[in-house]
Motif scaffolding. Structure first.
Motif, PDB file in Angstrom:
ATOM      1  N   LYS A  90      -9.916   1.780  -3.714  1.00 49.66           N
ATOM      2  CA  LYS A  90      -8.952   0.547  -3.529  1.00 49.66           C
ATOM      3  C   LYS A  90      -9.709   0.231  -2.839  1.00 49.66           C
ATOM      4  O   LYS A  90     -10.360   0.014  -1.415  1.00 49.66           O
ATOM      5  N   LEU A  98      -0.875  -3.226  -1.073  1.00 48.58           N
ATOM      6  CA  LEU A  98      -0.294  -1.752  -0.781  1.00 48.58           C
ATOM      7  C   LEU A  98       0.233  -1.665   0.148  1.00 48.58           C
ATOM      8  O   LEU A  98       1.649  -1.266   0.660  1.00 48.58           O
ATOM      9  N   GLU A 112       2.329   9.429  -2.955  1.00 47.07           N
ATOM     10  CA  GLU A 112       0.838   9.490  -3.212  1.00 47.07           C
ATOM     11  C   GLU A 112       0.161   9.555  -4.413  1.00 47.07           C
ATOM     12  O   GLU A 112       0.282  10.622  -3.685  1.00 47.07           O
ATOM     13  N   THR A 120      -6.265   4.135   1.878  1.00 51.18           N
ATOM     14  CA  THR A 120      -5.267   3.392   1.107  1.00 51.18           C
ATOM     15  C   THR A 120      -3.475   4.317   1.780  1.00 51.18           C
ATOM     16  O   THR A 120      -2.874   3.774   1.851  1.00 51.18           O
ATOM     17  N   LEU A 124      -0.680   3.311   4.012  1.00 49.66           N
ATOM     18  CA  LEU A 124       0.756   3.266   3.479  1.00 49.66           C
ATOM     19  C   LEU A 124       1.170   3.945   4.629  1.00 49.66           C
ATOM     20  O   LEU A 124       2.429   3.025   5.288  1.00 49.66           O
ATOM     21  N   PHE A 183       3.566   5.628  -5.113  1.00 53.67           N
ATOM     22  CA  PHE A 183       2.233   5.348  -6.018  1.00 53.67           C
ATOM     23  C   PHE A 183       1.467   6.149  -6.695  1.00 53.67           C
ATOM     24  O   PHE A 183       0.767   7.069  -6.285  1.00 53.67           O
ATOM     25  N   ASP A 185      -1.228   6.940  -8.639  1.00 51.62           N
ATOM     26  CA  ASP A 185      -3.299   6.542  -8.527  1.00 51.62           C
ATOM     27  C   ASP A 185      -3.922   8.093  -9.009  1.00 51.62           C
ATOM     28  O   ASP A 185      -4.185   7.880  -8.222  1.00 51.62           O
ATOM     29  N   ILE A 211       5.285   2.528  -8.083  1.00 58.16           N
ATOM     30  CA  ILE A 211       3.315   1.690  -8.435  1.00 58.16           C
ATOM     31  C   ILE A 211       2.924   2.520  -8.892  1.00 58.16           C
ATOM     32  O   ILE A 211       2.967   3.999  -8.859  1.00 58.16           O
ATOM     33  N   ASP A 213      -1.108   2.656 -11.088  1.00 57.01           N
ATOM     34  CA  ASP A 213      -1.729   2.416 -11.112  1.00 57.01           C
ATOM     35  C   ASP A 213      -2.639   1.941 -12.126  1.00 57.01           C
ATOM     36  O   ASP A 213      -2.023   2.505 -12.819  1.00 57.01           O
ATOM     37  N   ILE A 243      -2.825  -3.086 -10.879  1.00 53.19           N
ATOM     38  CA  ILE A 243      -1.000  -1.951 -10.832  1.00 53.19           C
ATOM     39  C   ILE A 243      -0.001  -2.879 -11.592  1.00 53.19           C
ATOM     40  O   ILE A 243       0.202  -3.894 -11.516  1.00 53.19           O
TER      41      ILE A 243
END
Length: 261
Positions: A90, A98, A112, A120, A124, A183, A185, A211, A213, A243
């Motif tokens: 990211k 984030l 995640e 990332t 977090l 998250f 992703d 969230i 992505d 996002i």
């Protein structure tokens, strides 16, 4: 074809999206004004970006295992760590957003999906130092680099689990009393994204933030995002193009917002 379609989606989003001044929801206005648009530099940003810089200088070659939709840029399995850092991590702007979102939620647990090289993940964990972070990665070689990075950062409240999300995620969710911050992703396929969303639903609460992505990654991801927004348990969504934020605030009129960042 992907680039043309993606560019059209981006331009349409920019045309329709609002800034905080076009938002009439007090909850979303506060979120935009104090979290999304908080562009002030923070000491933690420089600390975490040092790890990104180390990865950008790492010329080791690893064999990447991809269990999802793959990359639009580089589909080779043999990749240099520096190339992954340059193209798959990211951006600082998004990773720091984030960070602010996780800090705002004050989560006790963070999930995640898609560790990549771990930058990332570090953001977090720094955002919620007392939270347990569960980060899932499908590629063992990539996860090994991330683990090295966590060790360098001196973080011991991150649980890195390698394998297929389908095999791992249900057990993590079931072990928690509730999910606070998730998250997504990884995988980037419609059916998988909807599955992860549905698995989280029994454990969401008033303060949960999910969230997603790359919600414009493909037509399938756009369809998944549309279905998530329409779900009866979802009350507020914020589409930031890169996002999508999903909230479950009870007693609110269902609203969807497009915000320019």
């Amino acid at each position: 074809m992907f680039n043309i379609r993606f560019a059209k989606d981006y331009l349409l989003h920019r045309f329709k999206a609002k800034s905080r001044h076009g938002v009439h929801s007090p909850f979303v206005y506060r979120l935009v004004d104090t979290v999304i648009y908080d562009f002030k530099p923070k000491k933690v940003y420089a600390e975490v970006e040092n790890f990104r810089n180390d990865l950008l200088a790492d010329n080791r070659t690893i064999t990447v295992t991809d269990l999802g939709a793959g990359s639009h840029i580089n589909k080779n399995r043999e990749k240099q760590v520096s190339d992954i850092a340059a193209h798959a991590l990211k951006t600082p702007k998004l990773a720091q957003l984030l960070y602010r979102l996780a800090a705002d939620v004050q989560a006790k647990n963070i999930i995640e999906l898609g560790t990549c090289l771990g930058v990332t993940t570090i953001y977090l964990q720094k955002a919620a130092p007392n939270a347990k972070v569960y980060t899932l990665e499908g590629s063992p070689a990539t996860a090994a680099i991330a683990l090295e990075t966590f060790t360098k950062a001196g973080l011991n409240n991150i649980e890195l689990i390698t394998g297929n999300f389908d095999d791992i995620l249900p057990g993590i969710i079931n072990s928690l009393p509730q999910v606070d911050f998730v998250f997504v992703d990884g995988n980037h396929q419609k059916d998988a994204t909807l599955k992860y969303f549905e698995w989280c639903l029994p454990k969401v609460n008033e303060n949960t933030l999910l969230i997603f992505d790359d919600i414009y990654w493909s037509e399938g991801m756009k369809q998944a995002w549309a279905q998530i927004k329409a779900h009866s348990q979802v009350t507020v969504t914020v589409d930031l193009f890169w996002i999508g934020l999903v909230f479950f605030k009870k007693g609110r009129v269902k609203e969807d917002f497009l915000i320019r960042i």
